[in-house]
Design a protein around this motif. Structure first.
Motif, PDB file in Angstrom:
ATOM      1  N   ALA A  34       3.763 -12.967 -43.592  1.00  0.00           N
ATOM      2  CA  ALA A  34       3.922 -14.013 -42.581  1.00  0.00           C
ATOM      3  C   ALA A  34       2.589 -14.649 -42.208  1.00  0.00           C
ATOM      4  O   ALA A  34       2.512 -15.860 -41.979  1.00  0.00           O
ATOM      5  CB  ALA A  34       4.599 -13.426 -41.340  1.00  0.00           C
ATOM      6  N   VAL A  35       1.531 -13.852 -42.139  1.00  0.00           N
ATOM      7  CA  VAL A  35       0.207 -14.396 -41.828  1.00  0.00           C
ATOM      8  C   VAL A  35      -0.183 -15.443 -42.866  1.00  0.00           C
ATOM      9  O   VAL A  35      -0.753 -16.486 -42.538  1.00  0.00           O
ATOM     10  CB  VAL A  35      -0.840 -13.262 -41.770  1.00  0.00           C
ATOM     11  CG1 VAL A  35      -2.260 -13.824 -41.787  1.00  0.00           C
ATOM     12  CG2 VAL A  35      -0.624 -12.416 -40.521  1.00  0.00           C
ATOM     13  N   ARG A  36       0.168 -15.179 -44.120  1.00  0.00           N
ATOM     14  CA  ARG A  36      -0.203 -16.100 -45.185  1.00  0.00           C
ATOM     15  C   ARG A  36       0.723 -17.312 -45.274  1.00  0.00           C
ATOM     16  O   ARG A  36       0.279 -18.410 -45.609  1.00  0.00           O
ATOM     17  CB  ARG A  36      -0.208 -15.362 -46.531  1.00  0.00           C
ATOM     18  CG  ARG A  36      -1.401 -14.438 -46.715  1.00  0.00           C
ATOM     19  CD  ARG A  36      -1.289 -13.646 -47.996  1.00  0.00           C
ATOM     20  NE  ARG A  36      -0.447 -12.467 -47.833  1.00  0.00           N
ATOM     21  CZ  ARG A  36      -0.074 -11.674 -48.838  1.00  0.00           C
ATOM     22  NH1 ARG A  36      -0.429 -11.963 -50.068  1.00  0.00           N
ATOM     23  NH2 ARG A  36       0.677 -10.611 -48.599  1.00  0.00           N
ATOM     24  N   LEU A  37       2.013 -17.133 -44.986  1.00  0.00           N
ATOM     25  CA  LEU A  37       2.984 -18.190 -45.271  1.00  0.00           C
ATOM     26  C   LEU A  37       3.438 -19.006 -44.077  1.00  0.00           C
ATOM     27  O   LEU A  37       3.789 -20.179 -44.241  1.00  0.00           O
ATOM     28  CB  LEU A  37       4.222 -17.583 -45.946  1.00  0.00           C
ATOM     29  CG  LEU A  37       4.082 -17.086 -47.385  1.00  0.00           C
ATOM     30  CD1 LEU A  37       5.434 -16.631 -47.904  1.00  0.00           C
ATOM     31  CD2 LEU A  37       3.526 -18.186 -48.283  1.00  0.00           C
ATOM     32  N   VAL A  38       3.518 -18.427 -42.874  1.00  0.00           N
ATOM     33  CA  VAL A  38       4.092 -19.195 -41.761  1.00  0.00           C
ATOM     34  C   VAL A  38       3.319 -20.498 -41.491  1.00  0.00           C
ATOM     35  O   VAL A  38       3.942 -21.562 -41.379  1.00  0.00           O
ATOM     36  CB  VAL A  38       4.204 -18.292 -40.509  1.00  0.00           C
ATOM     37  CG1 VAL A  38       4.578 -19.141 -39.279  1.00  0.00           C
ATOM     38  CG2 VAL A  38       5.279 -17.222 -40.729  1.00  0.00           C
ATOM     39  N   PRO A  39       1.969 -20.470 -41.393  1.00  0.00           N
ATOM     40  CA  PRO A  39       1.102 -19.294 -41.351  1.00  0.00           C
ATOM     41  C   PRO A  39       0.874 -18.834 -39.914  1.00  0.00           C
ATOM     42  O   PRO A  39       0.876 -19.640 -38.990  1.00  0.00           O
ATOM     43  CB  PRO A  39      -0.198 -19.811 -41.956  1.00  0.00           C
ATOM     44  CG  PRO A  39      -0.236 -21.259 -41.550  1.00  0.00           C
ATOM     45  CD  PRO A  39       1.208 -21.718 -41.471  1.00  0.00           C
ATOM     46  N   LEU A  40       0.692 -17.522 -39.751  1.00  0.00           N
ATOM     47  CA  LEU A  40       0.289 -16.976 -38.471  1.00  0.00           C
ATOM     48  C   LEU A  40      -1.215 -16.751 -38.484  1.00  0.00           C
ATOM     49  O   LEU A  40      -1.791 -16.449 -39.523  1.00  0.00           O
ATOM     50  CB  LEU A  40       0.965 -15.625 -38.220  1.00  0.00           C
ATOM     51  CG  LEU A  40       2.490 -15.562 -38.132  1.00  0.00           C
ATOM     52  CD1 LEU A  40       2.913 -14.130 -37.849  1.00  0.00           C
ATOM     53  CD2 LEU A  40       3.022 -16.503 -37.072  1.00  0.00           C
ATOM     54  N   GLY A  41      -1.826 -16.843 -37.346  1.00  0.00           N
ATOM     55  CA  GLY A  41      -3.221 -16.454 -37.255  1.00  0.00           C
ATOM     56  C   GLY A  41      -3.338 -14.939 -37.349  1.00  0.00           C
ATOM     57  O   GLY A  41      -2.361 -14.210 -37.110  1.00  0.00           O
ATOM     58  N   GLN A  42      -4.520 -14.467 -37.688  1.00  0.00           N
ATOM     59  CA  GLN A  42      -4.729 -13.029 -37.789  1.00  0.00           C
ATOM     60  C   GLN A  42      -4.405 -12.327 -36.474  1.00  0.00           C
ATOM     61  O   GLN A  42      -3.787 -11.252 -36.469  1.00  0.00           O
ATOM     62  CB  GLN A  42      -6.179 -12.739 -38.196  1.00  0.00           C
ATOM     63  CG  GLN A  42      -6.512 -13.096 -39.639  1.00  0.00           C
ATOM     64  CD  GLN A  42      -5.887 -12.126 -40.631  1.00  0.00           C
ATOM     65  OE1 GLN A  42      -5.429 -11.051 -40.264  1.00  0.00           O
ATOM     66  NE2 GLN A  42      -5.860 -12.518 -41.891  1.00  0.00           N
ATOM     67  N   SER A  43      -4.806 -12.920 -35.367  1.00  0.00           N
ATOM     68  CA  SER A  43      -4.560 -12.287 -34.067  1.00  0.00           C
ATOM     69  C   SER A  43      -3.072 -12.199 -33.768  1.00  0.00           C
ATOM     70  O   SER A  43      -2.576 -11.179 -33.273  1.00  0.00           O
ATOM     71  CB  SER A  43      -5.280 -13.063 -32.955  1.00  0.00           C
ATOM     72  OG  SER A  43      -6.672 -12.987 -33.113  1.00  0.00           O
TER      73      SER A  43
END
Length: 236
Positions: free
Chosen positions: A175-184
């Motif tokens: 999800a971090v890579r695709l949504v993308p979501l931030g690391q935090s």
């Protein structure tokens, strides 16, 4: 009789050894290729079904409670018990059941490919009777992981917690890579799942194969539809 201090030191040594093995076996860097599989999330994200950290957290939570995460935890526990008992026929039967429970072709590919890679990597660095048994067998991931954990005398509930945490972490990473979501935001979603991971690990440790069962049909449908995506980053 051994002095109490010596006994305590020995116990701490065993605990540290188990912790080091778990940290390695279920690290993102352990070469099972988990980063190649999205467990259907790629299609869901492409369809706009998981637009933020809250929806990602809830989706993974459902998988852990009533979906593939739960079933894999029960199968891990069964493999651990069969290996601990030296029951090779029972372990083979559990592996066959785990393969049959994969609801789609892509899900089957995901669990078998990761299970095979896990067994090979574990035998390369941490050989034991369990890794020898797994050699050259088509073994789903939770069976391979549970057997190796037992082969190294890692406590069942501790092993389950690490296994489930790795499952959740990989999906959050997708999800971090695709949504993308931030690391935090990704870290926040993962942290919010920790109480549930502990609960599922405890329940699965006391479960039997009679407790297998999932109610996440949408996840299976996402896995089926993933292969129809025009452009894909992940294998599942």
């Amino acid at each position: 009789m051994r002095p109490a201090a010596a006994t305590a030191g020995s116990d701490r040594g065993r605990d540290a050894t188990a912790l080091l093995k778990l940290a390695t076996f279920f690290s993102a860097s352990f070469p099972i290729g988990a980063f190649s599989y999205s467990h259907g999330l790629e299609w869901l994200i492409a369809e706009g079904r998981l637009p933020d950290a809250a929806s990602v957290r809830d989706w993974i939570g459902d998988l852990l409670r009533i979906g593939s995460g739960w079933n894999d935890a029960v199968l891990f526990a069964e493999a651990w018990r069969r290996t601990t008992a030296g029951d090779c026929p029972g372990l083979a039967a559990a592996a066959e059941l785990a393969g049959a429970l994969a609801g789609t072709r892509e899900r089957h590919l995901e669990t078998v490919a990761q299970g095979g890679a896990f067994a090979v990597a574990a035998e390369a660095g941490w050989p034991c009777e369990a890794t020898a048994w797994l050699r050259d067998r088509e073994t789903p991931y939770p069976i391979a992981a549970g057997a190796v954990a037992a082969g190294h005398a890692i406590p069942l509930e501790l092993g389950l917690a690490a296994f489930l945490n790795a499952f959740a972490a990989n999906l959050v990473s997708v999800a971090v890579r695709l949504v993308p979501l931030g690391q935090s935001a990704g870290l926040g979603a993962h942290a919010a799942l920790h109480p549930l991971i502990r609960d599922v690990a405890a329940r699965a440790a006391a479960a039997s194969l009679d407790d297998l069962g999932a109610a996440t049909i949408a996840s299976d449908m996402a896995s089926m539809r993933h292969e129809t995506l025009y452009s894909r980053i992940f294998r599942t």
